[in-house]
Write an enzyme that holds these catalytic residues in place. Structure first.
Site, PDB file in Angstrom:
ATOM      1  N   LYS A 124       1.553   9.745  39.154  1.00 26.29           N
ATOM      2  CA  LYS A 124       2.085  10.313  37.912  1.00 26.29           C
ATOM      3  C   LYS A 124       2.987  11.507  38.181  1.00 26.29           C
ATOM      4  CE  LYS A 124      -1.351   8.788  34.567  1.00 26.29           C
ATOM      5  NZ  LYS A 124      -2.401   9.135  33.629  1.00 26.29           N
ATOM      6  N   LYS A 156      -0.504  -2.351  37.995  1.00 24.29           N
ATOM      7  CA  LYS A 156      -1.521  -2.380  36.932  1.00 24.29           C
ATOM      8  C   LYS A 156      -0.868  -2.458  35.545  1.00 24.29           C
ATOM      9  CE  LYS A 156      -3.310   1.315  35.174  1.00 24.29           C
ATOM     10  NZ  LYS A 156      -3.955   2.568  34.789  1.00 24.29           N
ATOM     11  N   LYS A 199      -0.131   0.990  29.272  1.00 22.73           N
ATOM     12  CA  LYS A 199       0.565   1.175  27.991  1.00 22.73           C
ATOM     13  C   LYS A 199       1.794   2.061  28.152  1.00 22.73           C
ATOM     14  CE  LYS A 199      -3.274   4.207  27.196  1.00 22.73           C
ATOM     15  NZ  LYS A 199      -4.628   4.099  26.757  1.00 22.73           N
TER      16      LYS A 199
HETATM   17  P1  TYM Z   1      -7.728   5.297  30.488  1.00 20.95           P
HETATM   18  O1  TYM Z   1      -7.652   5.816  29.101  1.00 20.95           O
HETATM   19  O2  TYM Z   1      -6.483   5.223  31.292  1.00 20.95           O
HETATM   20  O3  TYM Z   1      -8.369   3.842  30.464  1.00 20.95           O
HETATM   21  C1  TYM Z   1      -9.601   3.577  29.819  1.00 20.95           C
HETATM   22  C2  TYM Z   1     -10.364   2.519  30.578  1.00 20.95           C
HETATM   23  O4  TYM Z   1      -9.569   1.329  30.673  1.00 20.95           O
HETATM   24  C3  TYM Z   1      -9.496   0.927  32.041  1.00 20.95           C
HETATM   25  N1  TYM Z   1      -8.190   0.300  32.284  1.00 20.95           N
HETATM   26  C4  TYM Z   1      -8.025  -0.896  32.871  1.00 20.95           C
HETATM   27  N2  TYM Z   1      -8.915  -1.771  33.350  1.00 20.95           N
HETATM   28  C5  TYM Z   1      -8.431  -2.925  33.872  1.00 20.95           C
HETATM   29  N3  TYM Z   1      -7.106  -3.205  33.963  1.00 20.95           N
HETATM   30  C6  TYM Z   1      -6.181  -2.335  33.502  1.00 20.95           C
HETATM   31  N4  TYM Z   1      -4.885  -2.623  33.584  1.00 20.95           N
HETATM   32  C7  TYM Z   1      -6.633  -1.109  32.910  1.00 20.95           C
HETATM   33  N5  TYM Z   1      -6.002  -0.046  32.355  1.00 20.95           N
HETATM   34  C8  TYM Z   1      -6.977   0.817  31.975  1.00 20.95           C
HETATM   35  C9  TYM Z   1      -9.648   2.215  32.833  1.00 20.95           C
HETATM   36  O5  TYM Z   1     -10.071   1.965  34.154  1.00 20.95           O
HETATM   37  C10 TYM Z   1     -10.694   2.950  32.017  1.00 20.95           C
HETATM   38  O6  TYM Z   1     -11.996   2.510  32.360  1.00 20.95           O
HETATM   39  N6  TYM Z   1      -9.672   9.210  32.876  1.00 20.95           N
HETATM   40  C11 TYM Z   1      -9.979   8.039  32.099  1.00 20.95           C
HETATM   41  C12 TYM Z   1     -10.711   8.366  30.813  1.00 20.95           C
HETATM   42  C13 TYM Z   1     -11.945   9.167  31.030  1.00 20.95           C
HETATM   43  C14 TYM Z   1     -13.166   8.719  31.589  1.00 20.95           C
HETATM   44  C15 TYM Z   1     -14.029   9.856  31.565  1.00 20.95           C
HETATM   45  C16 TYM Z   1     -13.619   7.505  32.088  1.00 20.95           C
HETATM   46  C17 TYM Z   1     -12.077  10.474  30.703  1.00 20.95           C
HETATM   47  N7  TYM Z   1     -13.335  10.894  31.027  1.00 20.95           N
HETATM   48  C18 TYM Z   1     -15.324   9.773  32.052  1.00 20.95           C
HETATM   49  C19 TYM Z   1     -14.926   7.441  32.577  1.00 20.95           C
HETATM   50  C20 TYM Z   1     -15.757   8.568  32.560  1.00 20.95           C
HETATM   51  C21 TYM Z   1      -8.692   7.354  31.714  1.00 20.95           C
HETATM   52  O7  TYM Z   1      -7.644   7.920  31.694  1.00 20.95           O
HETATM   53  O8  TYM Z   1      -8.859   6.064  31.309  1.00 20.95           O
END
Ligand code: TYM
Length: 337
Positions: free
Chosen positions: A116, A198, A201
């Site tokens: 990023k 990956k 969005k």
């Molecule tokens: P975020 O908001 O990017 O994504 C949320 C969840 O979706 C999963 N994900 C995917 N899984 C499979 N294929 C994909 N293309 C894909 N894109 C997204 C992510 O792995 C995630 O599980 N930092 C985290 C949010 C967060 C969090 C936490 C997660 C904040 N605090 C504590 C677990 C525990 C994030 O940005 O996810």
């Protein structure tokens, strides 16, 4: 709300845009399934969103929409805790404490930060660098046993474990060391435009991702444009056939069948027939969620009542870990007068 004999599940998702089918198959669908067996705590990680610029009105609107989408997907507020990260001050407070137990080298190695920040150029925000520590604070505050996430969060979860182990060793057991949970399939849904990347969005190419809100025509048209290969065989082989393998994975997730069963459905079929069927299966899986979403998103007072009551419960749980952590470090605790 919680059964003390059950283990604790914690996970979060950023309300930084509309959810994609990567979010759904990689995380949300598992969250829904895990609710029966565990005490589940799910969080809309809005503090994480401001690591990159956000437009205030859009952030507010999306927060409500994302909450409605989680409930429409099957997260049950009667059984699971589901709240907004910024409503529980302990997340930011524990983040600061954990910053003092995390090394620059560890954060510099995070691939998501490298990726990023390289796209941002100058003036990279400290928050982007520190993001994994806030995520560690989220997880550790609730003494979580299991953290269901997609594959892209694996490294962040490892860091949370390392911080917990380090703190526990320096003082005494304070944080539970959590385990990751990755679905058998769907943990890494790839871009439709570039199956080596990956699905995200934030991709500039709108055909690279499917949003949970996309209608059937849009879904089918995006799948028709999905990158495959110049072969004609429909089989799962990530190295040789990443595009086809990704579509097979998406199909198997949306139908809740194995990859083998998915392959069998397309024996002797053309790529065009295959892509259409994948699009239809995704649209069918999303249709009931979309109609429930349309109903819920108008119920502002219902959504607000969930935000209020769940933030209060989460704050009570989080306060216990925060105060224990502060006591161990040596902060003077107020005595009740
Ligand atoms: P975020 O908001 O990017 O994504 C949320 C969840 O979706 C999963 N994900 C995917 N899984 C499979 N294929 C994909 N293309 C894909 N894109 C997204 C992510 O792995 C995630 O599980 N930092 C985290 C949010 C967060 C969090 C936490 C997660 C904040 N605090 C504590 C677990 C525990 C994030 O940005 O996810």
């Amino acid at each position: 709300m919680f059964d003390k004999d059950k283990k604790i599940i914690y996970s979060g998702i950023q309300p930084s845009g509309e959810f994609t089918i990567g979010n759904y198959f990689g995380a949300i669908k598992n969250w829904v399934a895990l609710q029966h067996e565990y005490n589940c705590i799910y969080n809309l990680a809005d503090l994480h969103t401001i690591t990159v610029p956000q437009e205030p009105a859009a952030l507010r609107r999306r927060t409500v929409e994302c909450m409605a989408m989680l409930i429409a997907s099957g997260i049950n507020p009667e059984n699971s805790l589901i709240f907004l990260q910024s409503h529980v001050a302990a997340h930011s407070q524990l983040c600061w404490l954990l910053n003092c137990f995390t090394y620059m080298g560890e954060l510099s190695r995070m691939t998501q930060f490298k990726d990023k920040s390289s796209r941002q150029g100058a003036n990279i925000r400290v928050g982007l660098y520190d993001y994994p520590v806030l995520m560690a604070a989220d997880i550790l505050l609730y003494q979580s046993d299991i953290v269901p996430v997609g594959d892209d969060q694996r490294q962040h979860l490892e860091l949370a474990r390392d911080i917990a182990i380090r703190f526990n060793a320096q003082y005494s057991p304070t944080f539970k060391v959590p385990e990751g949970y990755f679905g058998e399939k769907g943990a890494r849904i790839m871009s439709l435009a570039d199956p080596n990347k990956k699905m995200s969005k934030s991709d500039e190419n709108k055909n690279a991702f499917i949003l949970m809100k996309d209608n059937k025509d849009v879904i089918i048209s995006k799948f028709k444009k999905a990158v495959t290969d110049c072969d004609s065989e429909i089989r799962y082989d990530i190295k040789q056939k990443p595009g086809i393998s990704n579509l097979l994975e998406i199909y198997s997730c949306s139908r809740s069948i194995s990859i083998k069963e998915a392959e069998a459905d397309f024996c002797g079929k053309s790529y065009a027939q295959f892509k259409l069927a994948v699009g239809e299966s995704v649209a069918d899986a999303l249709a009931p969620i979309q109609s429930e979403f349309e109903r819920l998103v108008k119920e502002k007072s219902y959504i607000n009542s969930i935000f209020c009551s769940h933030a209060q419960t989460a704050s009570n749980i989080a306060a216990r870990t925060l105060s224990k952590t502060m006591r161990k470090i040596g902060f003077y605790q107020l005595e009740k007068q």
